[in-house]
Design a protein around this motif. Structure first.
Motif, PDB file in Angstrom:
ATOM      1  N   LEU A  54      -8.725   1.014   5.298  1.00  0.00           N
ATOM      2  CA  LEU A  54      -8.065   1.423   4.058  1.00  0.00           C
ATOM      3  C   LEU A  54      -8.845   2.557   3.399  1.00  0.00           C
ATOM      4  O   LEU A  54     -10.080   2.565   3.406  1.00  0.00           O
ATOM      5  CB  LEU A  54      -7.988   0.240   3.087  1.00  0.00           C
ATOM      6  CG  LEU A  54      -7.289  -1.006   3.610  1.00  0.00           C
ATOM      7  CD1 LEU A  54      -7.513  -2.176   2.659  1.00  0.00           C
ATOM      8  CD2 LEU A  54      -5.811  -0.741   3.798  1.00  0.00           C
ATOM      9  N   CYS A  97      -3.696   3.547   5.142  1.00  0.00           N
ATOM     10  CA  CYS A  97      -3.631   2.117   5.482  1.00  0.00           C
ATOM     11  C   CYS A  97      -3.284   2.014   6.961  1.00  0.00           C
ATOM     12  O   CYS A  97      -2.137   2.235   7.349  1.00  0.00           O
ATOM     13  CB  CYS A  97      -2.581   1.425   4.617  1.00  0.00           C
ATOM     14  SG  CYS A  97      -2.326  -0.317   5.031  1.00  0.00           S
ATOM     15  N   CYS A 108       0.827  -1.217   0.000  1.00  0.00           N
ATOM     16  CA  CYS A 108       0.000   0.000   0.000  1.00  0.00           C
ATOM     17  C   CYS A 108       0.856   1.260   0.000  1.00  0.00           C
ATOM     18  O   CYS A 108       0.375   2.334  -0.373  1.00  0.00           O
ATOM     19  CB  CYS A 108      -0.925   0.005   1.221  1.00  0.00           C
ATOM     20  SG  CYS A 108      -2.284  -1.176   1.083  1.00  0.00           S
TER      21      CYS A 108
END
Length: 168
Positions: A116, A100, A77
């Motif tokens: 998220l 994240c 991420c």
């Protein structure tokens, strides 16, 4: 009757799979500029285009290696650039991970939860495509051209009320 578990895709970001508890589009709609007018009881609005969509996902990774997999997912991420976001309900989209956060619970060993946030990918150039912008400028000039020509012609036409040309 639809068999939901068999018809919805598994979730992933940049090819890294995860499970989803909740998903949704967090922001959508239009940018609208408000134009108030001095001493008026009305206002103007101007449609500035579609807002960039944001996606909020409550996700988790589960298994004997959930701790290591979770850290690998956090790194995925955090890599630059957009990637394909696939969610069970929402259509796949190229997006950037802009948030994240992990959440670990003592009572749920072997499971790492995530909050998220994703932002859909936009233009790499940060604005309208130059050709479209040029077309918009040209259209604006053409829209005012008629008034400019009419003003120029009226400057040369005698003012019939007083019988002479107006001063320049």
């Amino acid at each position: 009757m639809r068999n939901w578990p068999k018809t919805i895709p598994g979730a992933s970001f940049k090819g890294f799979p995860f499970q989803v508890d909740d998903e949704g589009i967090g922001e959508s709609g239009r940018f609208v500029a408000l134009h108030p007018y001095v001493k008026a009881e009305v206002h103007g609005t101007e449609d500035m285009g579609r807002k960039a969509r944001t996606y909020h996902v409550t996700a988790y990774i589960v298994g004997d290696d959930a701790d290591a997999a979770a850290m690998a997912f956090v790194e995925r991420c955090s890599t630059p650039g957009a990637g394909m976001l696939v969610l069970p309900i929402t259509e796949p989209v190229m997006a950037h991970c802009v948030g994240c956060a992990t959440n670990n619970r003592k009572t749920e060993m072997g499971k790492v939860a995530f909050d998220l946030r994703f932002l859909e990918q936009g233009s790499e150039f940060g604005g309208p495509v130059p050709i479209a912008l040029g077309d918009r400028i040209a259209q604006g000039a053409l829209d005012t051209l008629g008034d400019v020509v009419a003003d120029a012609i009226s400057a040369f036409v005698p003012d019939e009320r007083v019988g002479f040309l107006p001063p320049f």
